[in-house]
Each structure stands twice: as structure tokens, then as C-alpha cells.
Write a protein that holds these residues in place. Structure first.
Motif, PDB file in Angstrom:
ATOM      1  N   VAL A 225     -22.187  -9.349   8.952  1.00 44.58           N
ATOM      2  CA  VAL A 225     -22.632  -9.520   7.764  1.00 44.58           C
ATOM      3  C   VAL A 225     -24.103 -10.361   7.923  1.00 44.58           C
ATOM      4  O   VAL A 225     -24.096 -11.347   8.395  1.00 44.58           O
ATOM      5  CB  VAL A 225     -22.035 -10.528   6.618  1.00 44.58           C
ATOM      6  CG1 VAL A 225     -22.609 -10.878   5.579  1.00 44.58           C
ATOM      7  CG2 VAL A 225     -20.372 -10.000   6.812  1.00 44.58           C
ATOM      8  N   GLU A 226     -24.937  -9.494   7.407  1.00 43.36           N
ATOM      9  CA  GLU A 226     -26.472 -10.180   7.503  1.00 43.36           C
ATOM     10  C   GLU A 226     -27.161 -10.419   6.420  1.00 43.36           C
ATOM     11  O   GLU A 226     -27.286  -9.674   5.287  1.00 43.36           O
ATOM     12  CB  GLU A 226     -27.363  -8.910   8.290  1.00 43.36           C
ATOM     13  CG  GLU A 226     -26.968  -8.810   9.563  1.00 43.36           C
ATOM     14  CD  GLU A 226     -27.846  -7.906  10.532  1.00 43.36           C
ATOM     15  OE1 GLU A 226     -28.812  -7.272  10.031  1.00 43.36           O
ATOM     16  OE2 GLU A 226     -27.809  -7.825  11.645  1.00 43.36           O
ATOM     17  N   ARG A 227     -27.795 -11.382   6.109  1.00 48.88           N
ATOM     18  CA  ARG A 227     -28.607 -11.720   5.145  1.00 48.88           C
ATOM     19  C   ARG A 227     -27.799 -11.752   3.808  1.00 48.88           C
ATOM     20  O   ARG A 227     -28.259 -11.438   2.823  1.00 48.88           O
ATOM     21  CB  ARG A 227     -30.013 -11.109   4.958  1.00 48.88           C
ATOM     22  CG  ARG A 227     -30.957 -11.045   6.088  1.00 48.88           C
ATOM     23  CD  ARG A 227     -32.165 -10.307   5.837  1.00 48.88           C
ATOM     24  NE  ARG A 227     -32.053  -8.953   5.927  1.00 48.88           N
ATOM     25  CZ  ARG A 227     -31.892  -8.292   7.152  1.00 48.88           C
ATOM     26  NH1 ARG A 227     -31.866  -8.737   8.324  1.00 48.88           N
ATOM     27  NH2 ARG A 227     -31.696  -6.892   7.145  1.00 48.88           N
TER      28      ARG A 227
ATOM     29  N   PHE B 182     -23.253  -0.821   5.066  1.00 52.36           N
ATOM     30  CA  PHE B 182     -23.073  -0.972   3.705  1.00 52.36           C
ATOM     31  C   PHE B 182     -24.357  -1.922   3.279  1.00 52.36           C
ATOM     32  O   PHE B 182     -24.600  -2.921   3.843  1.00 52.36           O
ATOM     33  CB  PHE B 182     -21.964  -1.422   3.040  1.00 52.36           C
ATOM     34  CG  PHE B 182     -20.986  -0.478   3.258  1.00 52.36           C
ATOM     35  CD1 PHE B 182     -20.562   0.551   2.288  1.00 52.36           C
ATOM     36  CD2 PHE B 182     -19.961  -0.489   4.526  1.00 52.36           C
ATOM     37  CE1 PHE B 182     -19.440   1.312   2.474  1.00 52.36           C
ATOM     38  CE2 PHE B 182     -18.961   0.104   4.450  1.00 52.36           C
ATOM     39  CZ  PHE B 182     -18.584   1.186   3.571  1.00 52.36           C
ATOM     40  N   TRP B 183     -24.957  -1.642   2.164  1.00 56.96           N
ATOM     41  CA  TRP B 183     -25.962  -2.509   1.493  1.00 56.96           C
ATOM     42  C   TRP B 183     -25.316  -2.887   0.161  1.00 56.96           C
ATOM     43  O   TRP B 183     -25.106  -1.948  -0.475  1.00 56.96           O
ATOM     44  CB  TRP B 183     -27.504  -1.803   1.247  1.00 56.96           C
ATOM     45  CG  TRP B 183     -28.199  -2.644   0.627  1.00 56.96           C
ATOM     46  CD1 TRP B 183     -28.166  -4.176   0.286  1.00 56.96           C
ATOM     47  CD2 TRP B 183     -29.521  -2.182  -0.051  1.00 56.96           C
ATOM     48  NE1 TRP B 183     -29.226  -4.384  -0.279  1.00 56.96           N
ATOM     49  CE2 TRP B 183     -29.993  -3.475  -0.482  1.00 56.96           C
ATOM     50  CE3 TRP B 183     -30.195  -1.041  -0.254  1.00 56.96           C
ATOM     51  CZ2 TRP B 183     -31.205  -3.172  -1.308  1.00 56.96           C
ATOM     52  CZ3 TRP B 183     -31.399  -0.885  -0.776  1.00 56.96           C
ATOM     53  CH2 TRP B 183     -31.759  -2.150  -1.417  1.00 56.96           C
ATOM     54  N   ILE B 184     -24.870  -3.923   0.126  1.00 57.04           N
ATOM     55  CA  ILE B 184     -23.828  -4.235  -1.032  1.00 57.04           C
ATOM     56  C   ILE B 184     -24.565  -5.266  -2.015  1.00 57.04           C
ATOM     57  O   ILE B 184     -25.283  -5.999  -1.654  1.00 57.04           O
ATOM     58  CB  ILE B 184     -22.417  -5.012  -0.603  1.00 57.04           C
ATOM     59  CG1 ILE B 184     -22.715  -6.241  -0.024  1.00 57.04           C
ATOM     60  CG2 ILE B 184     -21.611  -3.706   0.095  1.00 57.04           C
ATOM     61  CD1 ILE B 184     -21.193  -7.017   0.265  1.00 57.04           C
TER      62      ILE B 184
ATOM     63  N   ALA C 263      -8.238 -11.297   8.035  1.00 62.02           N
ATOM     64  CA  ALA C 263      -9.278 -11.564   9.152  1.00 62.02           C
ATOM     65  C   ALA C 263      -9.839 -13.065   8.854  1.00 62.02           C
ATOM     66  O   ALA C 263      -9.673 -13.627   7.838  1.00 62.02           O
ATOM     67  CB  ALA C 263     -10.374 -10.494   9.139  1.00 62.02           C
ATOM     68  N   VAL C 264     -10.852 -13.536  10.020  1.00 65.73           N
ATOM     69  CA  VAL C 264     -11.456 -14.874   9.766  1.00 65.73           C
ATOM     70  C   VAL C 264     -12.838 -14.388   9.877  1.00 65.73           C
ATOM     71  O   VAL C 264     -13.354 -13.466  10.297  1.00 65.73           O
ATOM     72  CB  VAL C 264     -10.773 -15.589  10.997  1.00 65.73           C
ATOM     73  CG1 VAL C 264      -9.319 -15.917  11.106  1.00 65.73           C
ATOM     74  CG2 VAL C 264     -11.424 -15.129  12.508  1.00 65.73           C
ATOM     75  N   VAL C 265     -13.443 -15.531   9.089  1.00 64.64           N
ATOM     76  CA  VAL C 265     -15.090 -15.375   9.288  1.00 64.64           C
ATOM     77  C   VAL C 265     -15.549 -16.363  10.176  1.00 64.64           C
ATOM     78  O   VAL C 265     -14.999 -17.514  10.450  1.00 64.64           O
ATOM     79  CB  VAL C 265     -15.563 -15.837   7.943  1.00 64.64           C
ATOM     80  CG1 VAL C 265     -17.329 -15.746   7.951  1.00 64.64           C
ATOM     81  CG2 VAL C 265     -15.208 -14.805   6.629  1.00 64.64           C
ATOM     82  N   ILE C 266     -16.577 -15.930  11.158  1.00 60.70           N
ATOM     83  CA  ILE C 266     -17.003 -16.777  12.070  1.00 60.70           C
ATOM     84  C   ILE C 266     -18.581 -16.876  12.022  1.00 60.70           C
ATOM     85  O   ILE C 266     -19.119 -15.708  11.987  1.00 60.70           O
ATOM     86  CB  ILE C 266     -16.611 -16.303  13.728  1.00 60.70           C
ATOM     87  CG1 ILE C 266     -15.215 -16.240  13.977  1.00 60.70           C
ATOM     88  CG2 ILE C 266     -17.242 -17.112  14.693  1.00 60.70           C
ATOM     89  CD1 ILE C 266     -14.725 -15.634  15.277  1.00 60.70           C
ATOM     90  N   SER C 267     -19.002 -17.907  11.769  1.00 57.38           N
ATOM     91  CA  SER C 267     -20.549 -18.292  11.666  1.00 57.38           C
ATOM     92  C   SER C 267     -20.969 -19.020  12.857  1.00 57.38           C
ATOM     93  O   SER C 267     -20.625 -20.336  12.842  1.00 57.38           O
ATOM     94  CB  SER C 267     -20.691 -19.218  10.345  1.00 57.38           C
ATOM     95  OG  SER C 267     -21.901 -19.109  10.217  1.00 57.38           O
TER      96      SER C 267
ATOM     97  N   SER D  92     -26.802 -10.759  -6.274  1.00 56.43           N
ATOM     98  CA  SER D  92     -26.819 -11.021  -4.631  1.00 56.43           C
ATOM     99  C   SER D  92     -26.500 -10.008  -3.852  1.00 56.43           C
ATOM    100  O   SER D  92     -25.496  -8.915  -4.157  1.00 56.43           O
ATOM    101  CB  SER D  92     -25.949 -12.253  -4.711  1.00 56.43           C
ATOM    102  OG  SER D  92     -24.740 -11.825  -4.813  1.00 56.43           O
ATOM    103  N   GLU D  93     -27.135 -10.103  -2.659  1.00 60.16           N
ATOM    104  CA  GLU D  93     -26.863  -8.804  -1.626  1.00 60.16           C
ATOM    105  C   GLU D  93     -26.797  -9.218  -0.395  1.00 60.16           C
ATOM    106  O   GLU D  93     -26.671 -10.312   0.083  1.00 60.16           O
ATOM    107  CB  GLU D  93     -28.068  -7.840  -1.838  1.00 60.16           C
ATOM    108  CG  GLU D  93     -28.378  -7.259  -3.018  1.00 60.16           C
ATOM    109  CD  GLU D  93     -29.815  -6.467  -2.892  1.00 60.16           C
ATOM    110  OE1 GLU D  93     -30.646  -6.736  -2.023  1.00 60.16           O
ATOM    111  OE2 GLU D  93     -30.258  -5.631  -3.781  1.00 60.16           O
ATOM    112  N   ALA D  94     -26.129  -8.265   0.581  1.00 61.91           N
ATOM    113  CA  ALA D  94     -26.022  -8.374   1.830  1.00 61.91           C
ATOM    114  C   ALA D  94     -25.928  -7.190   2.604  1.00 61.91           C
ATOM    115  O   ALA D  94     -25.615  -6.244   1.850  1.00 61.91           O
ATOM    116  CB  ALA D  94     -24.592  -9.053   2.123  1.00 61.91           C
ATOM    117  N   GLU D  95     -26.195  -7.050   3.931  1.00 56.95           N
ATOM    118  CA  GLU D  95     -26.230  -5.696   4.724  1.00 56.95           C
ATOM    119  C   GLU D  95     -24.812  -6.081   5.535  1.00 56.95           C
ATOM    120  O   GLU D  95     -24.738  -7.074   6.024  1.00 56.95           O
ATOM    121  CB  GLU D  95     -27.335  -5.462   5.497  1.00 56.95           C
ATOM    122  CG  GLU D  95     -28.721  -5.174   4.576  1.00 56.95           C
ATOM    123  CD  GLU D  95     -29.525  -5.035   5.570  1.00 56.95           C
ATOM    124  OE1 GLU D  95     -29.719  -3.840   6.326  1.00 56.95           O
ATOM    125  OE2 GLU D  95     -30.624  -6.027   5.717  1.00 56.95           O
TER     126      GLU D  95
END
Length: 135
Positions: free
Chosen positions: A65-67, A44-46, A86-90, A52-55
Motif C-alpha cells: 500500500v503506497e501513499r 489499484f488506485w483506490i 492477514a496482518v499489516v506490517i509497517s 482519501s486515496e492509496a495505490e
């Protein structure tokens, strides 16, 4: 990255891709014909209402999640993580970010370093990137 853990298991569990699609499709501005890959992965390109956007790339193992741009797109990411449980891992900044319910499901070795938040966009963005500066 977004992963789901259950009962302290060391390996993330498969994600509900129908739920991923339901959360992200309303924000998708990419080519709908490219959303689902031959291997059932999703792309997805949201875009949030503030531009604001992200891929986002998803398969049953996790979500990448990119950019992500600063702004409302973090609300979409937070909603996705919360609805999936779920969890977010950075790996480049905060490490593991999760809600209180998800914290209990993390593997024991990850719990001490996890940052527990209310899973909402502004909070998630602040933890991952630092507070947003006024324009």
C-alpha cells in the motif's frame, strides 16, 4: 504491507487474489486495463467516499500500500486485511498490526511485538499514523 501467515509459519502464504480484486474493484479509480499485469499481479488506485486515496499493488506473495491518505481509505485497507485473514506490517511506524485471530498465526518471533486491534479503519489509521487531528 499486507501478508498472511498460517499456523506460525515463518513464510507468508499466497493470498487469494480474487478476493483482493473483489474488495478493491469497487473503489478503483484507475485505468481498468492496467489493473492486471502480465504476471497476474494487480494494481489499484483506490478512493474512499471521503476522497482519501492509496495505490495498492498485489501479487500472491503480499500487498504493498503506497501513499495512503488520512481518512476512509484506511477502512478499505482494514477490510482487505480482515477478509484475507492477514496482518499489516509497517516498517516505518507501528510494526505488525493484526486482529486477534491473525495474531495466533504469526510466527512465534513476531507475536510479542504485534499490536492486536479490531481491524477497522480508524483504529488501523491511529495505530499506523497516530490519532487524526480535528480539522
Amino acid at each position: 504491507m499486507i501478508y498472511k501467515f498460517v499456523d506460525g509459519g515463518e513464510v507468508p502464504v499466497p493470498l487469494d487474489l480474487a478476493l483482493v480484486r473483489a474488495v478493491l474493484e469497487p473503489y478503483d479509480v484507475g485505468d481498468p486495463q492496467l489493473t492486471e499485469g502480465e504476471d497476474a499481479s494487480l494494481a489499484f488506485w483506490i478512493r474512499a467516499s471521503d476522497g482519501s486515496e492509496a495505490e495498492i499493488f498485489a501479487d500472491e506473495n503480499g500487498i504493498l500500500v503506497e501513499r495512503p491518505h488520512a481518512g476512509g481509505v484506511f477502512g478499505i485497507i482494514a477490510e482487505l486485511a480482515a477478509r484475507l485473514g492477514a496482518v499489516v506490517i509497517s516498517p516505518s511506524s507501528a510494526g505488525i498490526v493484526c486482529g486477534a485471530d491473525e495474531h495466533a498465526h504469526l510466527p512465534a518471533g513476531m507475536r510479542d511485538d504485534a499490536i492486536v486491534i479490531e481491524m477497522e479503519g480508524e483504529t488501523l489509521e491511529a495505530v499506523l499514523t497516530g490519532p487524526r487531528r480535528p480539522r
